[in-house]
Design a protein around this motif. Structure first.
Motif, PDB file in Angstrom:
ATOM      1  N   SER B 201       0.822  -1.201   0.000  1.00 13.62           N
ATOM      2  CA  SER B 201       0.000   0.000   0.000  1.00 13.62           C
ATOM      3  C   SER B 201       0.854   1.249   0.000  1.00 13.62           C
ATOM      4  N   GLY B 202       0.237   2.347  -0.424  1.00 12.40           N
ATOM      5  CA  GLY B 202       0.946   3.619  -0.515  1.00 12.40           C
ATOM      6  C   GLY B 202       0.017   4.641  -1.128  1.00 12.40           C
ATOM      7  N   GLU B 203       0.589   5.671  -1.735  1.00  7.68           N
ATOM      8  CA  GLU B 203      -0.232   6.706  -2.368  1.00  7.68           C
ATOM      9  C   GLU B 203       0.159   6.731  -3.842  1.00  7.68           C
ATOM     10  N   TYR B 204      -0.725   6.230  -4.713  1.00  2.00           N
ATOM     11  CA  TYR B 204      -0.379   6.072  -6.128  1.00  2.00           C
ATOM     12  C   TYR B 204      -1.369   6.861  -6.980  1.00  2.00           C
ATOM     13  N   GLN B 209      -0.425   5.519 -12.215  1.00  2.00           N
ATOM     14  CA  GLN B 209      -0.862   4.135 -12.430  1.00  2.00           C
ATOM     15  C   GLN B 209      -1.232   3.915 -13.891  1.00  2.00           C
ATOM     16  N   ARG B 251      -7.759   2.564  -7.476  1.00  2.00           N
ATOM     17  CA  ARG B 251      -7.743   3.025  -6.091  1.00  2.00           C
ATOM     18  C   ARG B 251      -6.398   3.684  -5.916  1.00  2.00           C
ATOM     19  N   THR B 252      -6.355   4.758  -5.163  1.00  4.83           N
ATOM     20  CA  THR B 252      -5.056   5.432  -5.047  1.00  4.83           C
ATOM     21  C   THR B 252      -4.216   4.872  -3.914  1.00  4.83           C
ATOM     22  N   ASP B 253      -4.783   3.935  -3.108  1.00  5.62           N
ATOM     23  CA  ASP B 253      -3.975   3.380  -2.010  1.00  5.62           C
ATOM     24  C   ASP B 253      -3.316   2.045  -2.367  1.00  5.62           C
ATOM     25  N   GLU B 254      -3.672   1.470  -3.522  1.00  2.00           N
ATOM     26  CA  GLU B 254      -2.949   0.277  -3.984  1.00  2.00           C
ATOM     27  C   GLU B 254      -2.992   0.233  -5.508  1.00  2.00           C
ATOM     28  N   GLU B 324       8.265   3.156  -6.126  1.00  2.00           N
ATOM     29  CA  GLU B 324       8.416   2.136  -5.076  1.00  2.00           C
ATOM     30  C   GLU B 324       9.269   1.001  -5.626  1.00  2.00           C
TER      31      GLU B 324
END
Lengths: 494, 494
Positions: B201-204, B209, B251-254, B324
C-alpha cells in the motif's frame, strides 16, 4: 393507424441519428488514431441506412393516410414537417445524389491540398464541377418546391427563408456597415489611445480554464446532467438533446478564445437541451435550422457574453479560477475589438456580416450565371475592396478559397450566420422591451428571465413552424435589421 | 452472385454492431448521467434492427445459393459460420424470445434488489421462472441443433464445446484440486512464516498508475494506434478491432488490482486487435467465443502476468512510475496468493475452477430436473463444503445469489472461464515446448515470440473453426488438463 406507424418509424430513424451523433462525437474526442477507416465505413453504412429508411416510398402513403386521420394540432404539424423533409430528401434522383457526393468529396479533398499553396488554378476546375452540379441541384429542387433556385437551396438549411425577404435586409445592413465600420475603428483608436490594450496573457492550466468554462455554462443555464464539456481539435456542439456534447480547445497562454468558444457552443447546447421532449423523435421536435441555431449561439456569445453586464458577473469567477484580477475596461476592450481582415471566421461582429453578404451575393451571381467560377478572384476582390477596404487579388487562399462550404457544395448556407446574428439582436430587443431589468440580472448572475423567454419562445417551438414564423411568433415582427444595427451602434459607435 | 450479396450484407450488419459497441463504451465512459434513457431507447432500437436484419428470411436463400457457388476455402468457411449463426439466431420463435427477455430482465432487476439483503425467498420465484424458460429454450435449441440440451446452450458461447469432452476434464481437475488446495495452502503458510507478506500500500496517483498500465500494455503488444485505456466503474474491453477500448478503475492506495485488471483486459484487447482484417465484417473473422477469449485474457494475466520472469521485467517500471522499489519475492507472494473463499470473482487461479465446476454441475442438474431451484441453497452448500471446505448455507447472497448469470438466464456460460484457464495453460505449454527461451525473453521485456505464436495460431484463426478445432490446430492436441495441473503444481506446489 398511420400516425402511430409514423411515430414508431420516427423512433427508429432517431435511433440511427442518435448513433451517428454519438459516433461523430466519439470520433472527435475519444477514437484511437487508427480507428478512422472502419469508423468511416460504419458511419457511411449507417447514413445510407438512415437515408434509405427516411426516403422509403411507402412513407408517401403513410403520410397521405396520416393527413386524412383526425389529428390534434401538434400531430398535424409533425406530419407536415415530416412531409416537408420527405419531399426535400426524395426530390433528387439517386443517380444525381451519388454523382454530387462523389464530385464534392473529390473537390473538398483537392481544396485541402490546394488551399495551403493558394493554388487557385489547380483548384478551379474542381470548383467548376461543383458549381455545375449545384446549378443542376438548384434547378431540380426549384422545380419540385416551386421556389427560385437559390431559395430552393436555402430551404435545406432554413425552411421559409427567401431572398425577397433577405436581400433588402442585407442591403440595408451593408449600406450601414460600410459607413459604420470606419466610425467604429476611429472610436476604438481613440479608446486605445487613452487606455492602451492590455495583454490578457499568462499561464492558465487547462483544468482551471475548464472549471471556469463549466461554471459559466452552468450559470447561463446548461444542464450538466444532460451534457458535458470536453476537448477536440475543432470545437463543436454535438451529441443528442439528452446528452449534449460540447467541446473546445485550450491554449495555456490565453483563456479568452476558449472561454468565448465555450459561450458560443453553450448557446447551441441550451437550444438542444430545451427542445420539447415529447416530440424528440419527430422532426417537428428537433432544432429548426442553421440560422435559428446560430441565433442561439450568438445570443449567448454576443448578446450575453460580450455585454458589459456579463463581465461584471464573470470577472470574479475569472479571478477565482485563473487567479487574475482584470479591470472590466481592459476586458471589454478585448471582447469588443474590431478589425478589418480577409478571413470570415476570424471576423468580429461588426465586420462579419460583410463577409457573409459578399458570399450571399456571389452565390446568387454564380447560380444565375451572371459570373463564372473563373471570375471569382476579381469579383471577390472588388467586393472586399468595396465593403472592407482590403484586396485579396494576390491571395486567393485567403480570398475565395478560404471556406470549406463551396468546395463541399454547400451553397445557400452562408446567409444563416448573419441571419443568426440579426435574429439574436432581435430576440434581445424583444426581451429587453418587456424586461428592461435583464442587464441588472445578468450582472448579478441571474439568467432566469433570459432562459425562460427563450425556452418558451424559441426552444420549445423547435421546428413547429418555418424559420420566419418562429422569429415572428417570438418577437412580434418579421426580420428587422434595425435591432442589430442599434446593437452595433450602442456597443461600437462611440 | 449470392456470396457477394452476403458480403455486402455483412458490412451493413457490422456497421450496426460497430455502433452498438461504441455506444456501449460511450455509455460507460463519457455519457452524461441524464443521457441513459434515450441511450437505452436508441440501443434497443438498433439491436432490434440488427436482429431483424441478421434473421431476415431471405438470408436462408442467399446462404443456400452461396453454398452452391464456387467458393474458395475462406469463403466457404465464412458462409458456413454465417449459416451456423443464422440457425442459432432463428431457431427460437419470436414470441418466446420476447417472453424470455421480459422474464430475465425482470428477474435481473429483482436480483439486484434481493442480493444485498440475501433475500433468497424473495428472489426464488423469479429464478424459477428463468429456469423454466431456460429449460424450454434448451429443448428447442437441442431439437434444432441435434445436441443435448446443455450442449445446445453452451453452443451459444463456444461452438463445438460438448459435455462429453468437458466433463471428464473437469472431473480430473476437480479431483486434483480438492487434493491439491490444502497442499498449496500449507506451502504458502510455510513461505509466509519465513517471509511475512509485505503490504503493497501507498499513495499512487491515478495518472502514474495509468502511465504504468499503458507501458505494460504496449510492452505486451497492445497497439495504442488502435485502442486506448480509460476509466469506468466496471472494467471491460470493448469497442471494435480497429479501436479497442479498454477500461479499468483505480484506487489510489494500492496499484496491484488495477494493474492486474489491465493485464487481463490487454489479453482480450490483443485478440481483438489481431483478428484478420480482410474478414472483419464476417462472423468467421470475429473472435471465436467466450472460452477462447478468456484463454487470451488469462494467458496475459496468469501465464505472463503472474510469471516471476514478468516481474523481473516489470519491477523497474513499477519503480519508475510509482517510485516504489519492491523486492521480487514480496511481489510474487502477492500475485501468487491462494485463499479459500465464497466468491468466484475474488478467487485465485487455484480455487477458481472449483467455483466454476460447482456451477457447471448444478446447471446440468437443474436442466435435467435432478434438482429444482428450491434445492439450490443445500446443493450449493454441499458442493462448497466438499470442494472448498466452506459453508454458504446461512449466506445465500454469497452462495447461489452471487452471480448475475443465472438471474439473467445465461446458463452454459460458466464453463468458459475455466476452459479459458485450461486452454491458456495448454497454449503456454505448446509454446514453451518449442520455445524454451520465452521466460528469458519475458524477463528482458521481449514478448515477440509469444505474440507471433498467438497471432498465427489463435488470433488470425478467428472463427474459422469450432472452439475445439482452434485449440487442436494451435496446440496439436485436444483439451488436456495436464498442462493446467502441471502449471499449478509448479507455481503453487512447493
Amino acid at each position: 393507424m398511420s400516425f402511430a406507424k409514423l411515430d414508431a418509424y420516427c423512433h427508429s430513424l432517431s435511433a440511427l441519428e442518435h448513433a451517428l451523433a454519438i459516433l461523430g462525437v466519439d470520433e472527435a474526442t475519444a477514437m484511437a488514431p487508427g480507428g478512422g477507416e472502419s469508423r468511416a465505413e460504419a458511419m457511411a453504412s449507417l447514413s445510407g441506412m438512415l437515408h434509405r429508411q427516411a426516403t422509403d416510398p411507402k412513407l408517401q402513403d403513410w403520410i397521405e393516410a396520416a393527413k386524412a386521420e383526425s389529428l390534434d394540432d401538434a400531430q398535424s404539424v409533425a406530419v407536415a414537417e415530416f412531409e416537408r423533409s420527405y419531399i426535400n430528401m426524395t426530390c433528387l434522383p439517386a443517380e444525381f445524389v451519388e454523382r454530387r457526393i462523389r464530385t464534392s468529396m473529390r473537390s473538398e479533398q483537392l481544396w485541402r491540398n490546394a488551399r495551403p499553396n493558394g493554388d487557385w488554378d489547380g483548384f478551379r476546375p474542381a470548383l467548376e464541377g461543383v458549381v455545375d452540379l449545384v446549378r443542376e441541384e438548384a434547378a431540380i429542387r426549384a422545380e419540385v418546391l416551386k421556389l427560385t433556385p437559390y431559395d430552393a437551396l436555402m430551404e435545406q438549411y432554413d425552411p421559409g427563408n427567401r431572398t425577397k425577404d433577405i436581400t433588402p435586409v442585407f442591403t440595408e445592413l451593408k449600406v450601414f456597415l460600410v459607413d459604420f465600420l470606419p466610425q467604429a475603428l476611429a472610436a476604438q483608436a481613440e479608446h486605445h489611445a487613452t487606455r492602451p490594450l492590455k495583454a490578457l496573457s499568462g499561464e492558465y492550466p487547462v483544468e482551471r480554464q475548464k472549471a471556469l468554462g463549466e461554471a459559466m455554462m452552468e450559470a447561463i443555464g446548461f444542464d450538466m446532467a444532460h451534457g458535458s464539456l470536453s476537448i477536440s481539435d475543432h470545437p463543436f456542439c454535438g451529441g443528442v438533446p439528452s446528452d449534449v456534447r460540447m467541446t473546445t480547445r485550450y491554449r495555456t497562454d490565453e483563456f479568452l478564445p476558449a472561454l468565448m468558444g465555450i459561450l458560443h457552443e453553450t448557446g447551441h447546447g441550451l437550444y438542444e437541451q430545451n427542445l420539447p421532449k415529447d416530440w424528440a423523435h419527430w422532426l417537428s421536435g428537433k432544432a429548426r435550422g442553421m440560422s435559428i441555431h446560430e441565433s442561439q449561439s450568438l445570443f449567448v456569445e454576443k448578446q450575453i457574453g460580450r455585454n458589459p453586464a456579463f463581465w461584471r458577473f464573470a470577472l470574479p469567477h475569472v479571478a477565482k479560477h485563473l487567479g487574475e484580477d482584470w479591470a472590466i475596461d481592459d476586458m471589454l476592450q478585448h471582447v469588443h475589438q474590431v478589425r478589418r481582415g480577409k478571413i470570415r471566421v476570424d471576423a468580429d461582429e461588426v465586420t462579419y456580416p460583410l463577409h457573409v453578404i459578399l458570399r450571399y451575393e456571389l452565390e446568387q451571381d454564380l447560380l444565375a450565371r451572371r459570373i463564372e467560377v473563373r471570375d471569382l478572384p476579381e469579383a471577390w476582390d472588388a467586393k472586399m475592396l468595396e465593403y472592407l477596404g482590403i484586396s485579396t487579388i494576390d491571395d486567393p487562399a485567403n480570398g475565395p478559397m478560404q471556406d470549406v462550404h463551396w468546395p463541399s457544395g454547400a451553397f445557400g448556407y452562408f446567409p444563416s450566420y448573419t441571419l443568426g446574428a440579426l435574429m439574436a439582436a432581435q430576440q434581445w430587443a424583444a426581451i429587453t422591451r418587456t424586461h428592461p431589468e435583464v442587464d441588472a440580472e445578468i450582472a448579478g448572475g441571474d439568467f432566469g428571465t433570459l432562459i425562460d423567454w427563450r425556452r418558451k419562445n424559441i426552444w420549445q417551438r423547435a421546428s413547429m413552424g418555418s424559420t420566419p414564423e418562429i422569429l415572428r411568433k417570438a418577437t412580434g415582427e418579421n426580420l428587422n435589421p434595425a435591432h442589430f444595427i442599434a446593437h452595433l451602434q450602442a456597443r461600437y459607435g462611440q
